[in-house]
Scaffold this motif. Structure first.
Motif, PDB file in Angstrom:
ATOM      1  N   ILE A  46       5.828   4.381   0.960  1.00  0.00           N
ATOM      2  CA  ILE A  46       6.640   3.793  -0.166  1.00  0.00           C
ATOM      3  C   ILE A  46       7.372   2.570  -0.167  1.00  0.00           C
ATOM      4  CG2 ILE A  46       8.244   4.642  -1.936  1.00  0.00           C
ATOM      5  CD1 ILE A  46       7.014   7.451  -1.705  1.00  0.00           C
ATOM      6  N   LEU A  47       8.281   2.840   0.881  1.00  0.00           N
ATOM      7  CA  LEU A  47       9.134   1.585   1.253  1.00  0.00           C
ATOM      8  C   LEU A  47       8.405   0.256   1.693  1.00  0.00           C
ATOM      9  CD1 LEU A  47      11.966   3.324   3.363  1.00  0.00           C
ATOM     10  CD2 LEU A  47      12.058   2.651   0.818  1.00  0.00           C
ATOM     11  N   VAL A  48       7.176   0.078   2.286  1.00  0.00           N
ATOM     12  CA  VAL A  48       6.560  -0.770   2.535  1.00  0.00           C
ATOM     13  C   VAL A  48       5.988  -1.541   1.323  1.00  0.00           C
ATOM     14  CG1 VAL A  48       4.410  -1.577   3.693  1.00  0.00           C
ATOM     15  CG2 VAL A  48       6.090  -0.209   4.976  1.00  0.00           C
ATOM     16  N   ALA A  49       5.528  -0.564   0.559  1.00  0.00           N
ATOM     17  CA  ALA A  49       4.867  -0.985  -0.767  1.00  0.00           C
ATOM     18  C   ALA A  49       5.901  -1.620  -1.668  1.00  0.00           C
ATOM     19  CB  ALA A  49       4.273   0.105  -1.533  1.00  0.00           C
ATOM     20  N   ILE A  50       7.002  -1.193  -1.719  1.00  0.00           N
ATOM     21  CA  ILE A  50       8.130  -1.672  -2.459  1.00  0.00           C
ATOM     22  C   ILE A  50       8.683  -2.956  -2.077  1.00  0.00           C
ATOM     23  CG2 ILE A  50      10.822  -1.568  -3.033  1.00  0.00           C
ATOM     24  CD1 ILE A  50      10.071   1.510  -3.186  1.00  0.00           C
TER      25      ILE A  50
END
Length: 108
Positions: free
Chosen positions: A92-96
Motif C-alpha cells: 500500500i505504501l509503495v503504491a501511494i
C-alpha cells in the motif's frame, strides 16, 4: 423531507431488507441444498472474477473520467510487490508513494 429524499430513504430500506434476506437465505438453505464440488468452485471463481473486474474499473476510471496514467502505474507497481509477497502495508505504501510522485512530477 423532500420528494427526492423519500426515494433515497426508501431505496436504502429496500436494499437493506434485500441484503438481510439474502444473508438469511444462505444460512437457512445451507443444510438443505448440496452443491457439487464443481459448482462450489465455479461460485468461488465467479466471485473472484467479479472483484477483479471491479478493481480494474476502479483503477482505470474515476467517476466518469479516465483516472490517469499515474494511478495505473501505481497499481501496477503494487501488484508487482504483492506478487513478490511483500507485506500488505509495504504494498500500500509503495503504491501511494509511486502514484503521488508521478502526480507531483506532472503525470496526470
Amino acid at each position: 423531507m423532500k420528494y427526492d429524499t423519500v426515494y433515497i430513504v426508501a431505496g436504502i430500506a429496500i436494499l437493506s431488507i434485500g441484503t438481510y434476506l439474502i444473508r438469511y437465505s444462505g444460512i437457512y438453505l445451507a443444510n438443505r441444498i448440496a452443491f457439487k464440488e464443481h459448482h462450489r468452485q465455479m461460485l468461488s471463481d465467479s466471485a473472484c472474477v467479479l472483484l477483479f473486474t471491479l478493481a480494474i474499473f476502479n483503477t482505470i476510471f474515476t467517476e466518469n473520467e479516465f483516472s490517469g496514467i499515474s494511478k495505473i502505474i501505481g497499481v501496477s507497481v503494487a501488484i508487482l510487490f504483492a506478487w513478490k509477497r511483500y507485506s500488505l502495508i509495504v504494498v500500500i505504501l509503495v503504491a501511494i508513494v509511486v502514484t503521488a510522485t508521478l502526480r507531483y512530477l506532472g503525470f496526470s
